[in-house]
Write a protein that holds these residues in place. Structure first.
Motif, PDB file in Angstrom:
ATOM      1  N   THR A   1      -0.185  -2.999  -0.338  1.00  0.00           N
ATOM      2  CA  THR A   1       0.882  -3.080   0.660  1.00  0.00           C
ATOM      3  C   THR A   1       0.619  -2.201   1.872  1.00  0.00           C
ATOM      4  O   THR A   1       1.466  -2.105   2.762  1.00  0.00           O
ATOM      5  CB  THR A   1       2.229  -2.684   0.022  1.00  0.00           C
ATOM      6  N   GLY A   2      -0.537  -1.547   1.926  1.00  0.00           N
ATOM      7  CA  GLY A   2      -0.917  -0.765   3.090  1.00  0.00           C
ATOM      8  C   GLY A   2      -0.248   0.585   3.195  1.00  0.00           C
ATOM      9  O   GLY A   2      -0.370   1.251   4.227  1.00  0.00           O
ATOM     10  N   LEU A   3       0.461   1.021   2.146  1.00  0.00           N
ATOM     11  CA  LEU A   3       1.127   2.316   2.205  1.00  0.00           C
ATOM     12  C   LEU A   3       0.135   3.463   2.078  1.00  0.00           C
ATOM     13  O   LEU A   3       0.411   4.578   2.542  1.00  0.00           O
ATOM     14  CB  LEU A   3       2.184   2.415   1.098  1.00  0.00           C
ATOM     15  N   ILE A   4      -0.999   3.221   1.448  1.00  0.00           N
ATOM     16  CA  ILE A   4      -2.082   4.197   1.403  1.00  0.00           C
ATOM     17  C   ILE A   4      -3.381   3.474   1.733  1.00  0.00           C
ATOM     18  O   ILE A   4      -3.474   2.244   1.613  1.00  0.00           O
ATOM     19  CB  ILE A   4      -2.192   4.909   0.033  1.00  0.00           C
TER      20      ILE A   4
ATOM     21  N   HIS B   1       3.564 -10.034   6.576  1.00  0.00           N
ATOM     22  CA  HIS B   1       3.030 -10.913   5.532  1.00  0.00           C
ATOM     23  C   HIS B   1       3.214 -10.359   4.129  1.00  0.00           C
ATOM     24  O   HIS B   1       2.920 -11.044   3.152  1.00  0.00           O
ATOM     25  CB  HIS B   1       1.529 -11.154   5.780  1.00  0.00           C
ATOM     26  N   VAL B   2       3.659  -9.110   4.015  1.00  0.00           N
ATOM     27  CA  VAL B   2       3.721  -8.432   2.719  1.00  0.00           C
ATOM     28  C   VAL B   2       5.141  -7.953   2.431  1.00  0.00           C
ATOM     29  O   VAL B   2       5.803  -7.393   3.299  1.00  0.00           O
ATOM     30  CB  VAL B   2       2.757  -7.221   2.692  1.00  0.00           C
TER      31      VAL B   2
ATOM     32  N   SER C   1       4.055 -13.730   2.521  1.00  0.00           N
ATOM     33  CA  SER C   1       3.099 -14.553   1.780  1.00  0.00           C
ATOM     34  C   SER C   1       2.534 -13.809   0.581  1.00  0.00           C
ATOM     35  O   SER C   1       1.934 -14.422  -0.302  1.00  0.00           O
ATOM     36  CB  SER C   1       1.955 -15.000   2.696  1.00  0.00           C
ATOM     37  N   VAL C   2       2.721 -12.481   0.555  1.00  0.00           N
ATOM     38  CA  VAL C   2       2.309 -11.653  -0.582  1.00  0.00           C
ATOM     39  C   VAL C   2       3.505 -10.794  -0.980  1.00  0.00           C
ATOM     40  O   VAL C   2       4.061 -10.072  -0.150  1.00  0.00           O
ATOM     41  CB  VAL C   2       1.103 -10.752  -0.229  1.00  0.00           C
ATOM     42  N   LEU C   3       3.910 -10.887  -2.245  1.00  0.00           N
ATOM     43  CA  LEU C   3       5.076 -10.168  -2.732  1.00  0.00           C
ATOM     44  C   LEU C   3       4.656  -9.306  -3.918  1.00  0.00           C
ATOM     45  O   LEU C   3       4.174  -9.816  -4.931  1.00  0.00           O
ATOM     46  CB  LEU C   3       6.159 -11.156  -3.151  1.00  0.00           C
TER      47      LEU C   3
END
Length: 316
Positions: free
Chosen positions: A53-56, A79-80, A156-158
């Motif tokens: 999820t791009g948090l790290i 998208h996430v 699109s990504v969960l």
């Protein structure tokens, strides 16, 4: 073959927190569908989800989500969707506010954010409670509003971390139906859950993680068949279970044949399931038994993890 632009891809990814290992040399490529992420506390599940999820950011390697990297945060986060297991909310916020304001911060117009918020509240069964403060919600309602926030912008990504926690059986069933609906629409759903028997029923594949390493990844039944050094358990409900047990022991591959308490079934542990199924066919043809049901008793993600890791603890 699904194009790379439609996959979640980890390429030799490692994440260290100082000297502490998060995940190490993780590589996989996920097609759309429902993936169960399985491992005990401290195995690296949350690190994987935070990387997705791009948090790290990874210490080494590369993560791409449908061809995107977290380098452009606003585009990436459109998208996430991420539903964490952390049960905390801003003071005084309503369910509607909790969904609406993140949408505005992500760049959606007021009209779009309002429409998406109301739609999300409907989808998680909180339309009537949307204007109430979250502080007055039950645990299950708080879990559902977090899910609503994660799906509101139609990602699109969960990524769902323990999404069934705190839900009553009816709410769990409704959530699982929603997950299946989303998975059938070509989304990626990555789910971790304590309630493995329910997640197992809807998952297309499983990722098993231990101590920061991926120990198995693929479709659940294919992974189980690859575990050749562990006996498979097969439950047979039939007439003359005692006679079938005697026949089963004539096979050198059967290590245990245990009668069920009611006498109407037999639990067999065998290292050669195909050979045992052939024996069943011969027994039926010869009139030795009448079969009601035959089913693997351990063809699920929990048993896979026990086999591959040798852990006696509960998975989380």
């Amino acid at each position: 073959m699904t194009p790379a632009a439609d996959r979640v891809v980890f390429e030799n990814v490692s994440k260290f927190y100082g000297e502490i290992l998060g995940v190490n040399r993780v590589s996989f490529s996920l097609e759309p569908g429902i993936t169960a992420l399985v491992g005990p506390n401290g195995s690296g599940k949350t690190t994987l989800m935070n990387l997705m999820t791009g948090l790290i950011r990874p210490t080494h390697g590369r993560v791409t989500v449908r061809g995107l990297s977290p380098g452009d945060p606003q585009e990436f986060f459109r998208h996430v969707g991420y539903c964490t297991q952390f049960d905390s909310f801003p003071h005084g916020v309503t369910g509607y506010d909790f969904i609406y304001w993140p949408l505005r911060l992500a760049g959606f117009s007021g009209a779009e954010a309002n429409r998406f918020s109301e739609e999300a509240l409907d989808r998680v069964g909180l339309r009537e409670a949307g204007m109430r403060r979250v502080a007055g919600y039950s645990k299950g309602m708080r879990q559902r509003v977090r899910l609503g926030q994660a799906i509101a912008h139609h990602p699109s990504v969960l990524v769902l971390d323990e999404p069934l926690n705190g839900l009553d059986p009816m709410a769990r069933a409704e959530s699982l139906a929603l997950f299946q609906e989303l998975g059938s629409q070509g989304l990626h759903l990555i789910i971790s859950s304590h309630i493995l028997e329910e997640v197992d029923r809807i998952s297309d594949r499983v990722i098993l993680i231990s101590n920061g390493f991926i120990v198995a990844e693929g479709r659940i039944h294919e992974v189980r068949r690859e575990v050749q050094d562990q006996p498979m358990q097969i439950l047979v409900r039939c007439s003359n279970a005692r006679g079938l047990a005697a026949e089963a022991f004539s096979l050198g591959d059967v290590v245990e044949a245990k009668l069920q308490k009611d006498g109407g079934g037999l639990l067999v542990r065998t290292t050669n399931a195909e050979k045992f199924y052939l024996l069943l066919n011969r027994a039926v043809t010869a009139g030795l038994v009448e079969i009601d049901t035959v089913a693997p008793a351990d063809d699920d993600v929990n048993s896979l993890y026990q086999y591959l890791i040798g852990s006696d603890g509960n998975l989380t």
